[in-house]
Design a protein around this motif. Structure first.
Motif, PDB file in Angstrom:
ATOM      1  N   SER A 110     -73.160  -2.448  -3.681  1.00 59.78           N
ATOM      2  CA  SER A 110     -72.701  -3.060  -4.934  1.00 59.78           C
ATOM      3  C   SER A 110     -73.894  -3.531  -5.768  1.00 59.78           C
ATOM      4  O   SER A 110     -73.925  -3.364  -6.986  1.00 59.78           O
ATOM      5  CB  SER A 110     -71.734  -4.216  -4.653  1.00 59.78           C
ATOM      6  OG  SER A 110     -72.434  -5.320  -4.141  1.00 59.78           O
ATOM      7  N   THR A 111     -74.911  -4.097  -5.119  1.00 58.95           N
ATOM      8  CA  THR A 111     -76.109  -4.531  -5.843  1.00 58.95           C
ATOM      9  C   THR A 111     -76.839  -3.328  -6.412  1.00 58.95           C
ATOM     10  O   THR A 111     -77.311  -3.339  -7.557  1.00 58.95           O
ATOM     11  CB  THR A 111     -77.072  -5.301  -4.907  1.00 58.95           C
ATOM     12  OG1 THR A 111     -76.326  -6.242  -4.169  1.00 58.95           O
ATOM     13  CG2 THR A 111     -78.146  -6.004  -5.699  1.00 58.95           C
ATOM     14  N   LYS A 112     -76.898  -2.286  -5.608  1.00 55.23           N
ATOM     15  CA  LYS A 112     -77.559  -1.051  -6.040  1.00 55.23           C
ATOM     16  C   LYS A 112     -76.920  -0.545  -7.331  1.00 55.23           C
ATOM     17  O   LYS A 112     -77.620  -0.239  -8.305  1.00 55.23           O
ATOM     18  CB  LYS A 112     -77.427  -0.004  -4.927  1.00 55.23           C
ATOM     19  CG  LYS A 112     -77.961   1.359  -5.298  1.00 55.23           C
ATOM     20  CD  LYS A 112     -77.750   2.340  -4.164  1.00 55.23           C
ATOM     21  CE  LYS A 112     -77.894   3.768  -4.660  1.00 55.23           C
ATOM     22  NZ  LYS A 112     -77.690   4.756  -3.589  1.00 55.23           N
ATOM     23  N   GLU A 132     -78.071 -12.556  -8.988  1.00 54.00           N
ATOM     24  CA  GLU A 132     -78.147 -11.919  -7.679  1.00 54.00           C
ATOM     25  C   GLU A 132     -78.859 -12.827  -6.659  1.00 54.00           C
ATOM     26  O   GLU A 132     -78.435 -12.936  -5.507  1.00 54.00           O
ATOM     27  CB  GLU A 132     -78.889 -10.583  -7.827  1.00 54.00           C
ATOM     28  CG  GLU A 132     -78.827  -9.686  -6.634  1.00 54.00           C
ATOM     29  CD  GLU A 132     -77.403  -9.327  -6.233  1.00 54.00           C
ATOM     30  OE1 GLU A 132     -76.545  -9.213  -7.129  1.00 54.00           O
ATOM     31  OE2 GLU A 132     -77.157  -9.204  -5.026  1.00 54.00           O
ATOM     32  N   LEU A 144     -80.997  -1.668  -1.262  1.00 52.07           N
ATOM     33  CA  LEU A 144     -80.064  -2.794  -1.357  1.00 52.07           C
ATOM     34  C   LEU A 144     -78.653  -2.344  -0.999  1.00 52.07           C
ATOM     35  O   LEU A 144     -78.358  -1.150  -0.928  1.00 52.07           O
ATOM     36  CB  LEU A 144     -80.114  -3.383  -2.765  1.00 52.07           C
ATOM     37  CG  LEU A 144     -81.512  -3.845  -3.241  1.00 52.07           C
ATOM     38  CD1 LEU A 144     -81.456  -4.300  -4.687  1.00 52.07           C
ATOM     39  CD2 LEU A 144     -82.050  -4.962  -2.356  1.00 52.07           C
ATOM     40  N   LEU A 198     -86.670  -9.809  -5.334  1.00 50.57           N
ATOM     41  CA  LEU A 198     -85.879 -10.113  -6.534  1.00 50.57           C
ATOM     42  C   LEU A 198     -86.602 -11.155  -7.387  1.00 50.57           C
ATOM     43  O   LEU A 198     -86.563 -11.090  -8.621  1.00 50.57           O
ATOM     44  CB  LEU A 198     -84.477 -10.604  -6.146  1.00 50.57           C
ATOM     45  CG  LEU A 198     -83.598  -9.573  -5.428  1.00 50.57           C
ATOM     46  CD1 LEU A 198     -82.308 -10.221  -4.925  1.00 50.57           C
ATOM     47  CD2 LEU A 198     -83.274  -8.397  -6.347  1.00 50.57           C
ATOM     48  N   ARG A 207     -77.230 -14.598  -3.206  1.00 55.53           N
ATOM     49  CA  ARG A 207     -77.866 -14.460  -1.893  1.00 55.53           C
ATOM     50  C   ARG A 207     -78.362 -15.797  -1.348  1.00 55.53           C
ATOM     51  O   ARG A 207     -79.109 -15.835  -0.379  1.00 55.53           O
ATOM     52  CB  ARG A 207     -79.039 -13.488  -1.994  1.00 55.53           C
ATOM     53  CG  ARG A 207     -78.583 -12.050  -2.149  1.00 55.53           C
ATOM     54  CD  ARG A 207     -79.688 -11.172  -2.692  1.00 55.53           C
ATOM     55  NE  ARG A 207     -79.182  -9.850  -3.024  1.00 55.53           N
ATOM     56  CZ  ARG A 207     -79.061  -8.853  -2.134  1.00 55.53           C
ATOM     57  NH1 ARG A 207     -79.443  -9.042  -0.896  1.00 55.53           N
ATOM     58  NH2 ARG A 207     -78.560  -7.697  -2.497  1.00 55.53           N
ATOM     59  N   ARG A 222     -78.483 -10.660   2.714  1.00 53.81           N
ATOM     60  CA  ARG A 222     -78.383 -11.985   2.105  1.00 53.81           C
ATOM     61  C   ARG A 222     -79.423 -12.940   2.673  1.00 53.81           C
ATOM     62  O   ARG A 222     -79.937 -13.782   1.963  1.00 53.81           O
ATOM     63  CB  ARG A 222     -76.974 -12.539   2.372  1.00 53.81           C
ATOM     64  CG  ARG A 222     -76.656 -13.851   1.665  1.00 53.81           C
ATOM     65  CD  ARG A 222     -75.303 -14.371   2.114  1.00 53.81           C
ATOM     66  NE  ARG A 222     -74.238 -13.406   1.877  1.00 53.81           N
ATOM     67  CZ  ARG A 222     -73.514 -13.366   0.757  1.00 53.81           C
ATOM     68  NH1 ARG A 222     -73.731 -14.232  -0.190  1.00 53.81           N
ATOM     69  NH2 ARG A 222     -72.575 -12.458   0.610  1.00 53.81           N
ATOM     70  N   THR A 234     -74.632  -6.501   4.602  1.00 52.57           N
ATOM     71  CA  THR A 234     -74.709  -7.410   3.466  1.00 52.57           C
ATOM     72  C   THR A 234     -75.247  -8.770   3.900  1.00 52.57           C
ATOM     73  O   THR A 234     -76.122  -9.339   3.253  1.00 52.57           O
ATOM     74  CB  THR A 234     -73.320  -7.578   2.805  1.00 52.57           C
ATOM     75  OG1 THR A 234     -72.814  -6.288   2.527  1.00 52.57           O
ATOM     76  CG2 THR A 234     -73.427  -8.401   1.548  1.00 52.57           C
TER      77      THR A 234
END
Lengths: 221, 221
Positions: B124-126, B65, B121, B18, B69, B9, B5
Motif C-alpha cells: 500500500s505504501t509502495k 507515512e 516497502l 523516510l 509507522r 512499521r 507490515t
C-alpha cells in the motif's frame, strides 16, 4: 444581446482583477517560502511551506481562468507588480511570530477579498474560486503557535497587534494606489456591489472578518 | 511470526529512509522557491514555484507515512539535515539556467531513487509513493527553456553539462556520507536489492535514467 459570460470574457477590468490576484498569489508563495526560514522547528517550516504551496494552487487556477478569457497572465499581472512588491517590501517579518501573523492575517484578507469578488463573476468561475478557497486549513497551526507564544509572554501580544495593524495599513495603502491607477478595477467593484454604499458594506464585512481573526490569534485590542 | 507490515512499521531504518526523503523534499521546496527568483519572466517564476509546491505535496505524504509507522517526522529528519544542507550550499545556482538544470536533474534523481525505494516497502505504501510520483509534469518547461537557450548559444550547453556533473558529484558525496553514518539505511537498500550486485544494478538504472534526462536537455556529452 451579449451573454453574461461573453461580456465577462471581454471586460478588460476582469482580466485586470484576475491579474492582480494572480500576482498576489505568486508573491505570497515566494514571501511565505522565504519567511518559512525563520521557523524555529522543522515542522513549523513545513507548515508555513504548505501554506505557500496552497497559494501556488490558487495561482494555477487564476492562470487557467485568464487564459480561458483570452488574456495573457504575464501581461495581466504586470500593472500590479509595483504595488504588491511595495506591500511586501514594507512588511518584511523580523521574527517567526511576525511571519505567522502576516501569513494568517494576509491569507485571510486575501481569501475574504476573493470571496467578495467571486460574487461578481459568472456562476462557474464563482464556484471554482469558492471551491479553491475551501481547500485551506493550514492556518490553524499559526493560531496555535501565536497563542502559545503570547501565553508565555503577554507583552508579545501588544507588539504583534501593532504589527497586524501595520500590515492592514500597508495593504490599504497599496490597494488605494491600484484603484487610483486602474479605474476599471474600481468600477468593477462598484458595479458589482451596486454602488458606493455596497463598497462600504464590502469593506465592513472584510474588516469584521479581520477582527474575528485577530481575536482567534488572541491579539484583539 | 510477524507480519511484513508490522516488521516494516518497527524497522528504524525505514523511518530513517523516510526521514531523509522528507527533509530532502522540505529543502527542495525552499531552494526551488529561492531559485525561482532568478527567473527572467513571471511565468518562469510561476513554473519553478509550481515545481517547488509539488515537493511539499511529497513531504506531506512522507510525514503522514512516518506518523502511521509510529515515528516523529522532525526526529526522523534530524540525522540528514547536515548532509542535505551541505549538498544545497555547495550547489547554489548562479543563473536561471543553472537553477532549471538543478531542478530538473535533481527532481529526476530524487524521483528515480523514490521509485527504487518504493519496491522495498509494503504494497500500500509502495502504491502511494508511485501515485505521488505520477503527479509531475511541471518539468517539461525546464527542458524547453534550456533547449531554447542552448540553441541560441551552443557554448551554454558545455557550461551547463559541467554544472550537471557537479550536481551529481555532490549528490553522490553527500549520499555516501549518509550511508557511512547510518548503517541501517545502507543495509535496508542492500537487503532490498538482494545483495551488492543488486545495489550496483540500482545505481546503473539511476545513472541510465540520468543520461536520458541529460539528452532531453540537449546536454549529453
Amino acid at each position: 444581446m451579449r451573454s453574461h459570460t461573453l461580456s465577462v470574457r471581454t471586460d478588460p477590468a476582469v482580466i485586470d482583477l484576475l491579474g492582480a490576484l494572480a500576482y498576489g498569489e505568486l508573491t505570497a508563495f515566494a514571501r511565505l517560502a522565504e519567511d518559512a526560514r525563520l521557523a524555529p522547528t522543522l515542522s513549523g517550516k513545513a507548515a508555513l511551506s504548505q501554506m505557500a504551496a496552497a497559494e501556488i494552487g490558487h495561482y494555477a487556477l487564476l492562470h487557467r481562468e485568464i487564459g480561458v478569457r483570452g488574456g495573457d497572465t504575464e501581461r495581466a499581472m504586470a500593472p500590479f507588480v509595483a504595488a504588491i512588491d511595495a506591500f511586501h517590501d514594507s512588511t518584511r517579518p523580523s521574527s517567526w511570530l511576525e511571519g505567522l501573523v502576516k501569513a494568517y492575517v494576509g491569507d485571510g484578507l486575501a481569501a475574504d477579498f476573493y470571496r467578495e469578488v467571486a460574487q461578481f463573476l459568472d456562476p462557474s468561475t464563482k464556484q471554482l474560486v469558492l471551491d479553491v478557497l475551501a481547500d485551506t486549513g493550514h492556518a490553524d497551526f499559526a493560531v496555535r503557535e501565536v497563542r502559545t507564544a503570547t501565553a508565555v509572554d503577554p507583552a508579545v501580544a501588544g507588539r504583534l497587534a501593532l504589527w497586524a495593524r501595520r500590515l492592514v495599513g500597508e495593504a490599504l495603502t497599496q490597494s488605494q494606489r491600484v484603484f487610483a491607477e486602474r479605474d476599471g478595477v474600481a468600477e468593477l467593484i462598484i458595479d458589482g456591489t451596486g454602488d458606493l454604499a455596497g463598497v462600504a458594506a464590502l469593506l465592513k464585512r472584510i474588516t469584521t472578518a479581520h477582527s474575528v481573526r485577530m481575536q482567534a490569534l488572541g491579539l484583539s485590542t
